[in-house]
Design an enzyme around this catalytic site. Structure first.
Site, PDB file in Angstrom:
ATOM      1  N   ARG A 166     112.817  -0.814 -57.879  1.00 53.20           N
ATOM      2  CA  ARG A 166     113.418  -1.027 -59.149  1.00 53.20           C
ATOM      3  C   ARG A 166     113.205  -2.273 -59.962  1.00 53.20           C
ATOM      4  NH1 ARG A 166     119.675  -2.238 -57.737  1.00 53.20           N
ATOM      5  NH2 ARG A 166     120.230   0.140 -57.356  1.00 53.20           N
ATOM      6  N   TYR A 167     112.909  -3.144 -59.340  1.00 54.40           N
ATOM      7  CA  TYR A 167     112.446  -4.449 -60.110  1.00 54.40           C
ATOM      8  C   TYR A 167     111.101  -4.587 -59.988  1.00 54.40           C
ATOM      9  CZ  TYR A 167     117.410  -5.143 -59.231  1.00 54.40           C
ATOM     10  OH  TYR A 167     119.215  -5.019 -59.244  1.00 54.40           O
TER      11      TYR A 167
ATOM     12  N   ARG B 235     109.759  -6.855 -56.570  1.00 60.66           N
ATOM     13  CA  ARG B 235     110.302  -6.746 -55.205  1.00 60.66           C
ATOM     14  C   ARG B 235     110.456  -5.230 -54.967  1.00 60.66           C
ATOM     15  NH1 ARG B 235     113.715  -8.846 -58.716  1.00 60.66           N
ATOM     16  NH2 ARG B 235     116.128  -8.846 -58.307  1.00 60.66           N
TER      17      ARG B 235
ATOM     18  N   CYS C 271     121.496   2.994 -38.184  1.00 63.58           N
ATOM     19  CA  CYS C 271     122.121   1.604 -38.108  1.00 63.58           C
ATOM     20  C   CYS C 271     122.749   1.471 -36.619  1.00 63.58           C
ATOM     21  CB  CYS C 271     123.226   1.540 -38.990  1.00 63.58           C
ATOM     22  SG  CYS C 271     122.609   1.278 -40.709  1.00 63.58           S
TER      23      CYS C 271
ATOM     24  N   CYS D  68     129.319   1.860 -41.233  1.00 67.03           N
ATOM     25  CA  CYS D  68     130.421   1.117 -42.068  1.00 67.03           C
ATOM     26  C   CYS D  68     130.978   2.359 -43.068  1.00 67.03           C
ATOM     27  CB  CYS D  68     130.093  -0.135 -42.883  1.00 67.03           C
ATOM     28  SG  CYS D  68     129.112  -1.243 -41.933  1.00 67.03           S
TER      29      CYS D  68
ATOM     30  N   CYS E 233     130.006   2.134 -46.553  1.00 68.22           N
ATOM     31  CA  CYS E 233     128.458   1.866 -46.697  1.00 68.22           C
ATOM     32  C   CYS E 233     127.917   2.745 -48.089  1.00 68.22           C
ATOM     33  CB  CYS E 233     127.456   2.345 -45.584  1.00 68.22           C
ATOM     34  SG  CYS E 233     125.758   2.236 -45.756  1.00 68.22           S
TER      35      CYS E 233
ATOM     36  N   ARG F 135     125.236   3.444 -48.605  1.00 77.15           N
ATOM     37  CA  ARG F 135     124.026   4.715 -48.201  1.00 77.15           C
ATOM     38  C   ARG F 135     124.701   5.714 -47.155  1.00 77.15           C
ATOM     39  NH1 ARG F 135     119.695   0.416 -48.441  1.00 77.15           N
ATOM     40  NH2 ARG F 135     119.227   0.365 -50.411  1.00 77.15           N
TER      41      ARG F 135
ATOM     42  N   ASP G  61     130.623  -0.844 -53.649  1.00 70.76           N
ATOM     43  CA  ASP G  61     130.268   0.440 -54.507  1.00 70.76           C
ATOM     44  C   ASP G  61     130.822   1.632 -54.485  1.00 70.76           C
ATOM     45  OD1 ASP G  61     127.827  -1.110 -55.581  1.00 70.76           O
ATOM     46  OD2 ASP G  61     126.703  -0.874 -53.457  1.00 70.76           O
TER      47      ASP G  61
ATOM     48  N   ASP H 109     126.757  -3.719 -58.557  1.00 71.39           N
ATOM     49  CA  ASP H 109     125.298  -2.809 -58.838  1.00 71.39           C
ATOM     50  C   ASP H 109     125.765  -1.826 -59.835  1.00 71.39           C
ATOM     51  OD1 ASP H 109     122.772  -1.882 -58.143  1.00 71.39           O
ATOM     52  OD2 ASP H 109     123.294  -2.798 -56.125  1.00 71.39           O
TER      53      ASP H 109
ATOM     54  N   LYS I  80     121.534  -4.822 -60.111  1.00 73.74           N
ATOM     55  CA  LYS I  80     122.619  -6.034 -59.905  1.00 73.74           C
ATOM     56  C   LYS I  80     123.124  -6.865 -61.156  1.00 73.74           C
ATOM     57  CE  LYS I  80     122.034  -5.894 -54.701  1.00 73.74           C
ATOM     58  NZ  LYS I  80     120.634  -5.133 -55.109  1.00 73.74           N
TER      59      LYS I  80
HETATM   60  C1  LIG Z   1     119.675  -5.231 -54.109  1.00 70.65           C
HETATM   61  C2  LIG Z   1     118.376  -4.866 -54.462  1.00 70.65           C
HETATM   62  C3  LIG Z   1     117.147  -5.688 -54.399  1.00 70.65           C
HETATM   63  C4  LIG Z   1     117.092  -7.084 -54.067  1.00 70.65           C
HETATM   64  O1  LIG Z   1     117.814  -7.776 -55.312  1.00 70.65           O
HETATM   65  P1  LIG Z   1     118.015  -9.337 -55.106  1.00 70.65           P
HETATM   66  O2  LIG Z   1     118.915  -9.368 -56.317  1.00 70.65           O
HETATM   67  O3  LIG Z   1     116.356  -9.809 -55.036  1.00 70.65           O
HETATM   68  O4  LIG Z   1     118.624  -9.685 -53.796  1.00 70.65           O
HETATM   69  C5  LIG Z   1     115.812  -5.242 -54.606  1.00 70.65           C
HETATM   70  N1  LIG Z   1     115.694  -3.821 -54.804  1.00 70.65           N
HETATM   71  C6  LIG Z   1     116.748  -2.955 -55.008  1.00 70.65           C
HETATM   72  C7  LIG Z   1     116.571  -1.544 -55.142  1.00 70.65           C
HETATM   73  C8  LIG Z   1     117.950  -3.333 -54.772  1.00 70.65           C
HETATM   74  O5  LIG Z   1     119.017  -2.640 -54.779  1.00 70.65           O
END
Ligand SMILES: *Cc1c(COP(=O)(O)O)cnc(C)c1O
Length: 330
Positions: A66-67, A70, A79, A83, A86, A88, A247, A284, A291
């Site tokens: 998404r970003y 990362r 798991c 929970c 959750c 997911r 969420d 989120d 987020k």
């Molecule tokens: C939460 C999340 C992250 C990590 O986000 P940080 O703000 O770096 O902790 C990375 N990818 C996805 C898809 C997420 O939902």
């Protein structure tokens, strides 16, 4: 309300360990997180099986990207506990989506192919249900990718099943590249002596310990509960990282506080505990938009452009700011 509780929830996994939920009182802050209750009946139109839009950003099975810098890598869908809140909850459970050997290879190839990926976050399910040998293999494969500088694991195992953090598993986490390990924990009562020992083993293995907490009505939605939890974590060398607004997963309305109350709690914490004990309060955005900070902002501009800051007692003070001719942020 769109469905009856039976049809929606009968297929969801229920797992809880005696050691963590020794009470069957539905108001017990630990039991409440795992035991199905009749409140789960209503499913509201804003609730969604994929509330944070994982699917929209999944280029290959097991990866959520998404970003730019990362990715999430979801190897197992199981798991140690399930929970009820959750996000997911519709995707997890033994055998629901864990990756086979070829799929792991494809996910690793995806990470190798994109030099912008600086960090890989193992999540799930819960990656810490892997054996020590499989954990070592996967971390080694990721570490070998030159552009990946940071490893991260998101897990509930140290809290939900601390006995699984054996010295072998802890040894598998000794990596050359920094490994950040974020534990999901919501209440002081979850931190038993066995959990404390597991955290010591993880810290000794060189993991940088962080925590994530979900703000949950009837579990931890008081300043006292949050303060006690975060102080304990910091004393155990765990830096509180995120306080997640709950969420919009189906049937979780009874767990959700209002945003106004979440903000009031975040502000109250700001006023009374060390900065080390302050996680970021985040939401989120539904649909996969990411987020964002949900904490109240203490500085504001009046209509004439003058800035003011509100202190922890609610008193406003002017903050002189000359501005800049040209604002350029590179
Ligand atoms: C939460 C999340 C992250 C990590 O986000 P940080 O703000 O770096 O902790 C990375 N990818 C996805 C898809 C997420 O939902």
């Amino acid at each position: 309300m769109t469905d009856s509780p039976e049809s929606l929830f009968s297929s969801l996994p229920v797992a809880v360990r005696e050691s963590i939920a020794s009470s069957d009182d539905p108001h017990d802050p630990v039991a409440r997180q795992y035991l199905p209750v009749p409140d789960e009946g209503p499913v509201y139109p804003e609730e969604h099986p994929d509330p944070i839009g994982d699917e929209a950003h999944s280029p290959v099975k097991g990866i959520v990207h998404r970003y730019p810098d990362r990715v999430l890598l979801k190897i197992v869908s199981a798991c140690a506990v399930y929970c009820r809140f959750c996000f997911r909850k519709e995707m997890v459970g033994a055998g629901k989506g864990h990756l086979g050997a070829a799929e792991i290879d494809a996910a690793l190839s995806y990470i190798r192919s994109d030099p912008n990926i600086w960090e890989v976050i193992l999540t799930g399910g819960d990656p810490m249900v892997l054996s020590a040998r499989r954990m070592k293999d996967i971390l080694t494969s990721i570490e070998k990718i030159p552009h990946v500088r940071i490893l991260r694991i998101h897990t509930r195992v140290p809290v939900a099943a601390p006995d699984r953090i054996t010295s072998d598993l802890a040894a598998a986490l000794i990596t050359e590249k920094p490994l950040y390990l974020s534990i999901h924990v919501n209440h002081l009562q979850e931190i038993t002596p066995a959990v404390e020992s597991a955290l010591v083993r993880l810290h000794d293995a060189g993991c940088v310990l962080l925590s994530q907490t979900v703000l949950l009505r009837g579990v931890n939605d008081t300043v006292d509960a949050l303060e006690a939890l975060f102080r304990k974590l910091v004393a155990l060398r765990v830096r509180p990282y995120y306080l997640h607004h709950c969420d919009l997963a189906p049937g979780t309305a009874h767990f959700r506080t209002s945003i106004v109350r979440g903000q009031a709690l975040a502000a109250a914490l700001r006023g009374r505990v060390s900065g080390l004990c302050q996680p970021h309060y985040v939401i989120d955005i539904p649909g996969g938009f990411g987020k964002v900070n949900a904490a109240p902002c203490a500085i504001h501009q009046d209509s004439g452009g003058a800035w003011a800051a509100t202190d922890r007692f609610g008193v406003e003070h002017p903050y002189p700011d000359r501005g800049e001719e040209k604002i350029r942020i590179v």
